[in-house]
Motif scaffolding. Structure first.
Motif, PDB file in Angstrom:
ATOM      1  N   ASN A  49       1.952 -11.747  -4.593  1.00  0.00           N
ATOM      2  CA  ASN A  49       1.652 -12.965  -3.548  1.00  0.00           C
ATOM      3  C   ASN A  49       0.596 -12.213  -2.458  1.00  0.00           C
ATOM      4  O   ASN A  49       0.711 -12.303  -1.365  1.00  0.00           O
ATOM      5  CB  ASN A  49       2.800 -13.325  -2.924  1.00  0.00           C
ATOM      6  CG  ASN A  49       3.768 -14.139  -3.730  1.00  0.00           C
ATOM      7  OD1 ASN A  49       3.273 -14.815  -4.826  1.00  0.00           O
ATOM      8  ND2 ASN A  49       4.757 -14.271  -3.379  1.00  0.00           N
ATOM      9  N   MET A  50      -0.277 -11.228  -3.013  1.00  0.00           N
ATOM     10  CA  MET A  50      -1.247 -10.494  -2.202  1.00  0.00           C
ATOM     11  C   MET A  50      -0.803  -9.783  -1.060  1.00  0.00           C
ATOM     12  O   MET A  50      -1.167  -9.634  -0.159  1.00  0.00           O
ATOM     13  CB  MET A  50      -2.122 -11.647  -1.570  1.00  0.00           C
ATOM     14  CG  MET A  50      -3.045 -12.579  -2.591  1.00  0.00           C
ATOM     15  SD  MET A  50      -4.100 -11.571  -3.460  1.00  0.00           S
ATOM     16  CE  MET A  50      -5.343 -11.248  -2.239  1.00  0.00           C
ATOM     17  N   LYS A  51       0.415  -8.949  -1.626  1.00  0.00           N
ATOM     18  CA  LYS A  51       1.082  -8.077  -0.552  1.00  0.00           C
ATOM     19  C   LYS A  51       1.188  -6.705  -1.295  1.00  0.00           C
ATOM     20  O   LYS A  51       1.419  -6.634  -2.549  1.00  0.00           O
ATOM     21  CB  LYS A  51       2.331  -8.641  -0.148  1.00  0.00           C
ATOM     22  CG  LYS A  51       2.299  -9.810   0.761  1.00  0.00           C
ATOM     23  CD  LYS A  51       4.009 -10.345   1.121  1.00  0.00           C
ATOM     24  CE  LYS A  51       4.050 -11.365   1.743  1.00  0.00           C
ATOM     25  NZ  LYS A  51       3.553 -12.879   1.335  1.00  0.00           N
ATOM     26  N   ARG A  52       0.833  -5.658  -0.439  1.00  0.00           N
ATOM     27  CA  ARG A  52       0.936  -4.354  -0.976  1.00  0.00           C
ATOM     28  C   ARG A  52       1.569  -3.356  -0.146  1.00  0.00           C
ATOM     29  O   ARG A  52       1.407  -3.539   0.968  1.00  0.00           O
ATOM     30  CB  ARG A  52      -0.706  -3.960  -1.542  1.00  0.00           C
ATOM     31  CG  ARG A  52      -1.396  -4.450  -2.324  1.00  0.00           C
ATOM     32  CD  ARG A  52      -2.605  -3.985  -2.213  1.00  0.00           C
ATOM     33  NE  ARG A  52      -3.527  -4.731  -3.181  1.00  0.00           N
ATOM     34  CZ  ARG A  52      -4.928  -4.328  -3.382  1.00  0.00           C
ATOM     35  NH1 ARG A  52      -5.552  -3.453  -2.615  1.00  0.00           N
ATOM     36  NH2 ARG A  52      -5.506  -5.131  -4.211  1.00  0.00           N
ATOM     37  N   ARG A  67       1.372  -4.488   3.809  1.00  0.00           N
ATOM     38  CA  ARG A  67       0.309  -5.495   4.450  1.00  0.00           C
ATOM     39  C   ARG A  67       0.028  -6.626   3.367  1.00  0.00           C
ATOM     40  O   ARG A  67       0.075  -6.598   2.237  1.00  0.00           O
ATOM     41  CB  ARG A  67      -0.956  -4.914   4.742  1.00  0.00           C
ATOM     42  CG  ARG A  67      -1.845  -5.497   5.486  1.00  0.00           C
ATOM     43  CD  ARG A  67      -2.844  -4.466   6.118  1.00  0.00           C
ATOM     44  NE  ARG A  67      -2.228  -3.636   7.103  1.00  0.00           N
ATOM     45  CZ  ARG A  67      -1.715  -4.085   8.291  1.00  0.00           C
ATOM     46  NH1 ARG A  67      -1.859  -5.202   9.076  1.00  0.00           N
ATOM     47  NH2 ARG A  67      -1.064  -2.993   9.096  1.00  0.00           N
ATOM     48  N   GLU A  68      -0.306  -8.137   4.012  1.00  0.00           N
ATOM     49  CA  GLU A  68      -0.867  -8.954   3.232  1.00  0.00           C
ATOM     50  C   GLU A  68      -2.450  -8.788   3.154  1.00  0.00           C
ATOM     51  O   GLU A  68      -2.916  -7.917   3.952  1.00  0.00           O
ATOM     52  CB  GLU A  68      -0.602 -10.217   3.995  1.00  0.00           C
ATOM     53  CG  GLU A  68       0.571 -10.940   3.987  1.00  0.00           C
ATOM     54  CD  GLU A  68       0.945 -12.264   4.469  1.00  0.00           C
ATOM     55  OE1 GLU A  68      -0.143 -12.719   5.147  1.00  0.00           O
ATOM     56  OE2 GLU A  68       1.961 -12.601   4.355  1.00  0.00           O
ATOM     57  N   TYR A  69      -2.886  -9.167   1.764  1.00  0.00           N
ATOM     58  CA  TYR A  69      -4.356  -9.052   1.391  1.00  0.00           C
ATOM     59  C   TYR A  69      -4.897 -10.393   1.400  1.00  0.00           C
ATOM     60  O   TYR A  69      -4.299 -11.307   1.249  1.00  0.00           O
ATOM     61  CB  TYR A  69      -4.558  -8.118   0.537  1.00  0.00           C
ATOM     62  CG  TYR A  69      -4.477  -6.664   0.896  1.00  0.00           C
ATOM     63  CD1 TYR A  69      -5.383  -5.869   0.671  1.00  0.00           C
ATOM     64  CD2 TYR A  69      -3.121  -6.167   0.771  1.00  0.00           C
ATOM     65  CE1 TYR A  69      -5.350  -4.276   1.056  1.00  0.00           C
ATOM     66  CE2 TYR A  69      -2.796  -4.749   1.347  1.00  0.00           C
ATOM     67  CZ  TYR A  69      -4.255  -3.955   1.342  1.00  0.00           C
ATOM     68  OH  TYR A  69      -3.863  -2.726   1.688  1.00  0.00           O
ATOM     69  N   TYR A  70      -6.018 -10.640   1.453  1.00  0.00           N
ATOM     70  CA  TYR A  70      -6.920 -11.765   1.290  1.00  0.00           C
ATOM     71  C   TYR A  70      -8.103 -11.405   0.551  1.00  0.00           C
ATOM     72  O   TYR A  70      -8.437 -10.271   0.290  1.00  0.00           O
ATOM     73  CB  TYR A  70      -7.181 -12.510   2.817  1.00  0.00           C
ATOM     74  CG  TYR A  70      -8.281 -11.717   3.450  1.00  0.00           C
ATOM     75  CD1 TYR A  70      -9.564 -12.238   3.443  1.00  0.00           C
ATOM     76  CD2 TYR A  70      -7.876 -10.690   4.363  1.00  0.00           C
ATOM     77  CE1 TYR A  70     -10.490 -11.595   4.354  1.00  0.00           C
ATOM     78  CE2 TYR A  70      -8.899  -9.959   5.234  1.00  0.00           C
ATOM     79  CZ  TYR A  70     -10.278 -10.504   5.129  1.00  0.00           C
ATOM     80  OH  TYR A  70     -11.036  -9.899   5.852  1.00  0.00           O
ATOM     81  N   GLY A  80      -5.491  -7.934   5.451  1.00  0.00           N
ATOM     82  CA  GLY A  80      -5.124  -8.888   6.528  1.00  0.00           C
ATOM     83  C   GLY A  80      -4.559  -8.186   7.915  1.00  0.00           C
ATOM     84  O   GLY A  80      -4.289  -7.110   8.057  1.00  0.00           O
ATOM     85  N   LYS A  81      -4.303  -9.170   8.800  1.00  0.00           N
ATOM     86  CA  LYS A  81      -3.793  -8.691  10.087  1.00  0.00           C
ATOM     87  C   LYS A  81      -2.424  -8.521   9.744  1.00  0.00           C
ATOM     88  O   LYS A  81      -1.624  -7.990  10.762  1.00  0.00           O
ATOM     89  CB  LYS A  81      -4.151  -9.859  11.057  1.00  0.00           C
ATOM     90  CG  LYS A  81      -5.643 -10.014  11.384  1.00  0.00           C
ATOM     91  CD  LYS A  81      -5.911 -10.991  12.670  1.00  0.00           C
ATOM     92  CE  LYS A  81      -7.209 -11.264  12.884  1.00  0.00           C
ATOM     93  NZ  LYS A  81      -7.592 -12.242  13.753  1.00  0.00           N
ATOM     94  N   LYS A  82      -1.711  -9.380   8.996  1.00  0.00           N
ATOM     95  CA  LYS A  82      -0.354  -9.208   8.990  1.00  0.00           C
ATOM     96  C   LYS A  82       0.135  -8.238   8.222  1.00  0.00           C
ATOM     97  O   LYS A  82      -0.008  -8.069   6.987  1.00  0.00           O
ATOM     98  CB  LYS A  82       0.152 -10.682   8.237  1.00  0.00           C
ATOM     99  CG  LYS A  82       0.227 -12.042   9.023  1.00  0.00           C
ATOM    100  CD  LYS A  82       0.543 -13.096   8.470  1.00  0.00           C
ATOM    101  CE  LYS A  82       0.320 -14.428   9.158  1.00  0.00           C
ATOM    102  NZ  LYS A  82       0.749 -15.618   8.348  1.00  0.00           N
ATOM    103  N   GLY A  83       1.090  -7.561   8.659  1.00  0.00           N
ATOM    104  CA  GLY A  83       1.484  -6.303   8.078  1.00  0.00           C
ATOM    105  C   GLY A  83       1.995  -5.320   9.295  1.00  0.00           C
ATOM    106  O   GLY A  83       1.765  -5.497  10.248  1.00  0.00           O
TER     107      GLY A  83
END
Length: 154
Positions: A49-52, A67-70, A80-83
């Motif tokens: 789900n685009m998280k690493r 972190r989330e990626y986009y 991304g900002k979320k992480g």
């Protein structure tokens, strides 16, 4: 906000494993095949789900970045900002509590399963619904009685 280098795209991530002292391969245990080495030396674990989760070095200090990626408009995968980024001491503290957190998670999952089965049993019982229906006409009678008393007083 600190500067972060964008993680390489999936095409740049190689599955080549580098043997290090203290690695799982030294102990005879099977190395984690989900962790990939990027061309820049970072270790990357794709969480879906685009998280690493990424292990990297920033200003000479090792860090773990979850972190989330986009995907940007050019099709590049970017952080991304979320992480959260954890330094070595924060990571060690996290690991020291992981067993306790895992047990708590199991307890919550078990409780949720028990609550769901109790809810199914309760939904099969119609006694609570019957009581509520019988209470409503009683309230209407009181209202009707008060209306009759008002009309009698006139």
């Amino acid at each position: 906000m600190s500067k972060r280098s964008a993680e390489p795209e999936e095409a740049e991530v190689s599955s080549k494993k580098v043997k290090r002292s203290g690695d799982a391969s030294d102990s005879g245990a099977k190395p984690d095949s989900n962790v990939k080495k990027a061309s820049n030396g970072n270790s990357i674990l794709d969480l879906g789900n685009m998280k690493r989760a990424t292990v990297s070095v920033f200003k000479g200090n090792a860090q773990v970045d979850i972190r989330e990626y986009y995907t940007d408009k050019n099709g590049d995968v970017k952080p991304g900002k979320k992480g959260i980024t954890l330094n070595r001491s924060q990571w060690d503290m996290f690991l020291s509590g992981i067993d306790s957190l895992s047990e708590q998670l199991k307890t919550i999952d078990t409780d949720k399963g028990e609550e769901a089965s109790k809810a199914k049993k309760k939904s099969g019982e119609k006694t609570t619904k019957t009581k509520k229906k019988s209470e409503k006409p009683t309230k209407k009678k009181k209202k009707d009685e008060s209306e009759e008393e008002a009309s009698d007083n006139e």
